[in-house]
Design a protein around this motif. Structure first.
Motif: not given
Length: 258
Positions: A74-97
């Motif tokens: 997500r990169c909703d700059y206009l809503l003053d939200e913090k940008p988020v990067l989700d990296v996901s893979w098999i096994g139910g893992f999500t690495f979030r920055m």
């Protein structure tokens, strides 16, 4: 006489398509904004040492981001939200920055999360299966602070400890290698000139990862192997000494007889 009403031609159907996404560089994890432009760009190698509960104690699972992981964000700059990067893979893992602006001139990482599920079959013997969130300590990621319009590059950043959000217990050790990331002000879908971290890892900075997805379990074969090797070495030493002694004594007797 009733005249027929004119037949009107059907109106053309307008199909609103999604904006074309800007091409991403190879081997990167990417987030696009609502206009299809890249707003987060990352190359990441990461391993996770995850401690979980089993009957009578704890167990360790070691996993890493595979090459077939997928990304979104997500990169909703206009809503003053913090940008988020989700990296996901098999096994139910999500690495979030989660990124943020730091003052007027810099950007940084606000927090790092690992989402996982100890009910998955990978967590063998787990007694408390369920979805978990392990999170970095607030204010502990200042080493990633970078000038706006620049990318951050580091071959071997410091190890990051993640703590379970509900219990506050440390459950994950995160090791990053060969990381290049950028949030905000990405031009032409490519990394901006880089700012290199101050810490430099040994050699190229690449760490040898353990095999993917295995549990560290007690193995009785290791002591047996070590014991067997010790016995073999002892036998060889005794036999060698006996041969040497026999040859030496015969040589002395022979010299004396001469």
């Amino acid at each position: 006489m009733i005249s027929a009403a004119p037949i009107s031609s059907p109106k053309p159907t307008v199909v609103l398509g999604l904006p074309t996404k800007q091409p991403a560089p190879a081997f990167t994890f990417t987030t696009w904004d609502e206009n299809g432009l890249i707003c987060i760009l990352a190359k990441i190698e990461a391993s996770f040492t995850i401690t979980y509960d089993i009957e009578g104690g704890t167990q360790v699972l070691i996993d890493r981001i595979p090459i077939d992981a997928t990304s979104k964000g997500r990169c909703d700059y206009l809503l003053d939200e913090k940008p988020v990067l989700d990296v996901s893979w098999i096994g139910g893992f999500t690495f979030r920055m989660i990124f943020e602006k730091v003052g007027e001139l810099n950007w940084g990482i606000n927090s790092i999360d690992l989402l996982y599920n100890t009910a998955d079959s990978l967590f063998r013997g787990s007694t408390k299966g369920g979805k978990k969130v392990a999170r970095s300590v607030e204010g502990s990621l200042g080493m990633f602070t970078t000038q706006l319009g620049k990318s951050y590059l580091c071959p071997s950043p410091p190890v990051i400890n993640l703590f379970e959000s509900k219990t506050g217990k440390q459950t994950v050790v995160l090791r990053l290698t060969n990381i290049q990331i950028q949030a905000f002000q990405i031009e032409s879908g490519k990394f901006a000139p880089m700012v290199r971290c101050s810490s430099v890892g040994f050699g190229s900075g690449v760490q040898a990862f353990p095999p993917i997805r295995f549990s560290l379990e007690q193995d009785d074969s290791v002591p047996v192997i070590v014991g067997s090797i010790t016995i073999m070495v002892s036998i060889l030493v005794v036999v060698g000494y006996a041969v040497y002694r026999s040859w030496f004594v015969r040589r002395v007797d022979y010299d004396t007889m001469g």
